[in-house]
Design a protein around this motif. Sequence first.
Motif, PDB file in Angstrom:
ATOM      1  N   MET A   1      35.433  30.241 -64.310  1.00 27.83           N
ATOM      2  CA  MET A   1      35.686  31.349 -65.228  1.00 27.83           C
ATOM      3  C   MET A   1      36.778  32.254 -64.665  1.00 27.83           C
ATOM      4  SD  MET A   1      33.448  31.444 -67.811  1.00 27.83           S
ATOM      5  CE  MET A   1      31.730  31.432 -68.248  1.00 27.83           C
ATOM      6  N   GLU A   2      37.630  32.700 -65.539  1.00 31.27           N
ATOM      7  CA  GLU A   2      38.787  33.474 -65.106  1.00 31.27           C
ATOM      8  C   GLU A   2      38.604  34.964 -65.330  1.00 31.27           C
ATOM      9  OE1 GLU A   2      41.145  32.071 -63.569  1.00 31.27           O
ATOM     10  OE2 GLU A   2      40.925  29.958 -64.063  1.00 31.27           O
ATOM     11  N   LYS A   3      37.405  35.340 -65.740  1.00 28.39           N
ATOM     12  CA  LYS A   3      37.270  36.720 -66.207  1.00 28.39           C
ATOM     13  C   LYS A   3      37.517  37.764 -65.121  1.00 28.39           C
ATOM     14  CE  LYS A   3      32.257  36.866 -65.728  1.00 28.39           C
ATOM     15  NZ  LYS A   3      31.664  35.530 -65.700  1.00 28.39           N
ATOM     16  N   ASN A   4      37.218  37.389 -63.869  1.00 28.18           N
ATOM     17  CA  ASN A   4      37.416  38.357 -62.804  1.00 28.18           C
ATOM     18  C   ASN A   4      38.881  38.708 -62.596  1.00 28.18           C
ATOM     19  OD1 ASN A   4      34.719  38.477 -62.345  1.00 28.18           O
ATOM     20  ND2 ASN A   4      34.745  36.729 -60.968  1.00 28.18           N
ATOM     21  N   ASP A 273      35.291  20.023 -72.886  1.00 33.83           N
ATOM     22  CA  ASP A 273      35.524  18.842 -73.709  1.00 33.83           C
ATOM     23  C   ASP A 273      34.140  18.316 -74.039  1.00 33.83           C
ATOM     24  OD1 ASP A 273      38.156  19.062 -73.195  1.00 33.83           O
ATOM     25  OD2 ASP A 273      38.350  17.273 -71.969  1.00 33.83           O
ATOM     26  N   THR A 274      33.968  17.933 -75.247  1.00 35.15           N
ATOM     27  CA  THR A 274      32.674  17.344 -75.576  1.00 35.15           C
ATOM     28  C   THR A 274      32.908  16.150 -76.473  1.00 35.15           C
ATOM     29  OG1 THR A 274      32.593  19.119 -77.194  1.00 35.15           O
ATOM     30  CG2 THR A 274      30.983  19.196 -75.431  1.00 35.15           C
ATOM     31  N   ARG A 275      32.043  15.220 -76.349  1.00 33.53           N
ATOM     32  CA  ARG A 275      31.982  14.161 -77.338  1.00 33.53           C
ATOM     33  C   ARG A 275      30.574  13.605 -77.258  1.00 33.53           C
ATOM     34  NH1 ARG A 275      34.472   9.321 -74.107  1.00 33.53           N
ATOM     35  NH2 ARG A 275      32.585   8.882 -72.929  1.00 33.53           N
ATOM     36  N   THR A 276      30.032  13.328 -78.390  1.00 33.32           N
ATOM     37  CA  THR A 276      28.743  12.668 -78.407  1.00 33.32           C
ATOM     38  C   THR A 276      28.970  11.195 -78.665  1.00 33.32           C
ATOM     39  OG1 THR A 276      27.762  14.679 -79.272  1.00 33.32           O
ATOM     40  CG2 THR A 276      26.446  12.693 -79.452  1.00 33.32           C
ATOM     41  N   ALA A 313      35.082  17.455 -65.171  1.00 35.60           N
ATOM     42  CA  ALA A 313      35.635  18.416 -64.218  1.00 35.60           C
ATOM     43  C   ALA A 313      35.479  19.805 -64.808  1.00 35.60           C
ATOM     44  CB  ALA A 313      37.097  18.102 -63.944  1.00 35.60           C
ATOM     45  N   GLY A 314      34.350  20.425 -64.539  1.00 39.92           N
ATOM     46  CA  GLY A 314      34.056  21.740 -65.106  1.00 39.92           C
ATOM     47  C   GLY A 314      34.437  22.859 -64.158  1.00 39.92           C
TER      48      GLY A 314
END
Lengths: 747, 152
Positions: A1-4, A273-276, A313-314
Motif C-alpha cells: 500500500m502506498e498510502k503512507n 488481478d483476479t480471475r475465476t 505478486a501482491g
Amino acid sequence: MEKNKTAQNRRSFLKSSVLAGGGLLISFKLLSEFTFKGSSGTLDLPEQWNELTGYIKITADNIIKIYNPNPEFGQNVMTSLPMMVAEELGVDWQKVVVEMGPHDNVKLGPQFTGGSNSVRMYWKPLREAGAAARQMLIDSAAQGWGVPANEISTKAGVLYHEKSGKSGTYGSFASAAAALPIPKVVKLKDAKDFNVVRHSQKNVAGKNIVTGKPLFGMDYTQEGMLIAMIEHPRAFGMKLKSFDATETLKMPGITDVFSMKMYEEGYEQAGFDTRTFNDLLVVVGKTTWEVMNARKKLKVIWEPISETKETVAGFRGKNVVTIPAGLESTSTQLAQMAEYAKKPAQQLRKDGDSETAFKNAAQIIERTYTAPFLAHNCMEPMNFFAHVTDEKALLVGPHQAPGWIEPTISKILNLPADKIEIRIARMGGGFGLRAYGHFVTEAALISKKIKAPVKLVYSREDDMTYGIYRPMYTVTYRAALDTNKNLIAFHIKGGGIPEHAVHPNRFPAGAIDNYLAEGWAIPSNITIGAFRAPGSNFNGATEQAFLDELAEAMGKDPIDFRLELLQRAKEKPVGKNNEYDVDRYAGVLHLVKEKSGWNNPENKQYSRGVAAYFCHNSYAAHVIDMLKKDGQPYVERVISAIDCGIVVNPDAATNMVQGAVVDGIGNAMYGGLTHKDGVTEQNNFNRYRIIRMREAPRKIDVHFVENNIDPTGLGEPPFPPVFAAVANALYKSMGKRFYTQPFSKEL
Amino acid sequence: MAIFTLNVNGKKQQVNVDPATPMLWVLREHLNLVGTKYGCGVAQCGACTIHLGDSAIRSCQLPVSAVGDKAVTTIEGLSENGDHPVQKAWIEHDVAQCGYCQTGQIMTAVALLKANPNATDTQIEAAMSGNICRCGTYVRIKEAVRAAASHQ
C-alpha cells in the motif's frame, strides 16, 4: 500500500502551473511511479477545460472548479473531498464547480477507494492544496497592489486589502499567482474555524442522480460501440472444453463468438488481478438484449479443472496459491470446516499461558459460529468499456482503484502506461468487489481481439455466480472463568474457506492475561475478495456475540463488562501490538449507553442488543432495539455511536452509518451463497435475499463522538458490530442464541 | 424485427426491434434514456421501474410489443428540471449513496403518491419493498416519500 507516501512526500511534490487558458492549477505528485494522462467528467464543461488536471482550477472570470480525486461508490467523496479543498481555499462552497478528476496518480494521488481511506488519506493533502492556492493568490495580490501580504484577507473567493479599500476576485489574480513559487509552509485552519467542513453539505451529484443522468459505467456509450458478454462455467472447478456457436451466430445482432485465454501460461498476477475462469467464451453483438438472448443458444461442453498453482505478486510479496480441483458443495465444506477446527492451527498471538488457565478453570464456555460466502451484489453489475488499438487504449468504467489495474492492462496489452487512459465512472456500489481487475482486463482483451470499442456487461446472474466472494468462515471461542467468575483465559480459533477472519490484536486482546489466537484455512476453487470490512465483518460479528454471552455467564451488564475489560487494557495492557485505542473504544460505548437510554426503564419494551468494534482506524457501537409482530422479531430502531475523528460532512456521514446498519442487518439476517457440486445455488435476487424497506429499522439515530482527531475513516467501521448487535437482540427476543448466519434460517 | 411507435415522455418515438425486447433495453439502448437501470432482469430489484400510464412497472419484464400507445414515462420525463416534488424531496433528504437504484425508487414513489397521496408508513413500506437499495438508504427513502406526500 502506498498510502503512507502521501503523508511523507506531499510537500516535495507540490506543484503549480499556469494553464493554457489562464488560471491556477495546483496539484500534488503523490506516486511518482505512476504516470498516466487523461480526463473525464460527468458535467458538461467548456471544451478548453477538458485537458486540465489537478485539484483546483480558477478561471479569469472567477469560476472555481475543484476536482474530486477519488473514485465515488456512494461514500460521498464527490462532495466531502472537494469540501476539504474549499475549506482552506476560502471560497463560497455553493458556487464551487465540482468535477470527477481524471485518472492521474501523479497529479491526483493514490485514487483508491477502499479500506475506509478516502477522507483519511486526502485529509491533509487536499487542505494543503487549498491553503497553498489561497496563499499564492494573496501573494499575487500583495505584489499587484504593493501592500504587505499579511494585510490581505479573503472571503468567498475575493481578496481584500482593508486599509487601501482594494479588492479583487481570485480569478483576477489566478494567472499571476500560478507563476509564484509554492509557499514552503502553509498554515491550516484550526478545526474551530471550519465553515465548510463539519457543516452538512448536500451531495453535489444529487440532482444528476435523481434526474437519471448517465453517470455510471453501464450508461457509457460511444459511436460504434459493441456489447460483449462472457459465458463462464456454471460451476467452480469447471473449465471450457469446447463449444458450438452455430445457432448463436444466426441470432440477430450477433457479430462474433470466440474463446480466448485471459492470462497466458505462467502469467504472474498482481495483487488485485483476479480471475475465476481463465477461458473467456465471448459473445459480441450490437445490443445487450440481443447478446443476452443469443447466449442461450450456445452449446458448450465444460470439463473439470485439474489442480493448478498460480503466482500472485501482491503487496506482501510473491505467493504461490494452489487452486484445487473438484466440485465443492456447502454441506461438504461445513463438514470439512468442522474437521479442520479440531486440528492444530497456526498460532497468531499468545499472551500468558492459556493452556494452564483452561486446565484450572472452574467453568469453560465454548461457542462456535459460522457464516456463509457472501456476494457483494452491487446494484450495478460489473461492466467496463474498452477501446484498444495498436497504439493506445481507452478504458471507461466503474473501478475503486484504477491505479492498481493499470499496470496489468499495460502488461497484457503490451502498451506503455502513457498510452492507456482510464476514465473513472461513478460506481453503482463497490463494497470491495470493484477493487479487483477481472472485468477491466476482460474488456480490454475483448476489444483488442475484435478491434472495436466494446462494453463488457455482466448480467446479474454472471455477477452473482462469478466468485470473488466474502469467504466462508467459522470460529470457535473459548473462555475460562475461575470460581469467582473472573475471566482468566480467552481462546479464539478461526478458520475459513479459503482464509480465516481472525484479527489477533484486536480487543479483547490486551485485556486478558492468558490469550491465544489461532487460524487455519482450507484451499478452494471458489474465489474470494475483499468485502466491506474484510475479516472484521466476521471477527466483529462473532467476538461481540460471544462477549455478550460471556457477560451474561459472569452476571454482568454487557456494556459494563466491555468497559471493565477496556479499563484493564488501559491500566495494565497485556501483550504487544494491541491495535485499538482504549479511550476511543470506551468512548463509543459510553456514548451509545447514554444515547440509547441503556438503563432507562421505559426501554424495557425492547429486546436490546449491544455491540461495539474497532476496525479501519475508527470505532463504532450500536444498540439494536427489536420488537415482535405476529411472533416474529423485527428491528424497530438502532442507536449508533461512532468515533471517526472529525466528521467532514455530518449528514452524509450519518447516511453512510445508517446504510452500514441496514447492510449489516441484511447480511446477518438473510445474506448467503451456497454451492452444490460447484454450482452457486443463488444467481439472482429471487434466490439471494437482500434486505428491503419493510425489514429495515424504522429509525436509525447516529451520534458522533466530538473531537479534533484527524478523520479516521467511516465506510467500514460501523458495519461489523451490526451483525453482533442483531444476534444479541435476537437472543433477548427469542430466548436462544444465534450462531449461524444468516439468522433468518433459524427463526 | 418490427417497427413500434411508442409514446415516451410525451414524444412519439419509433424503434425497429425484436418484439420481445424488454422496454428496459429499448429505452436504454435505442432511445438513449439511461436513467432506467438494469439491476436484475427478473423484476426483483425495481431499478428499471417506469410508468405505463399511471402504474409503476418493471420495464425489464415489459416487452415492447405489449406497450402499444400507452404513455410511457421514464425518470427523464418526470420533470423538466428535476423539480418534481419527489425528486426535490430526494435532494432535500440527501437520500442517495451510490445512486444507481434511486431513479427506480423515485418512479415507484411517484406512482404510489399519485394513487395514494396520503400513504401511511405501512403503505409506503409495502409499495417500496419491491425496490432494492444495496447501500441501505431505506430510512431516508421513507422520509423523502413522507415529505413528498405532505407537500403534494
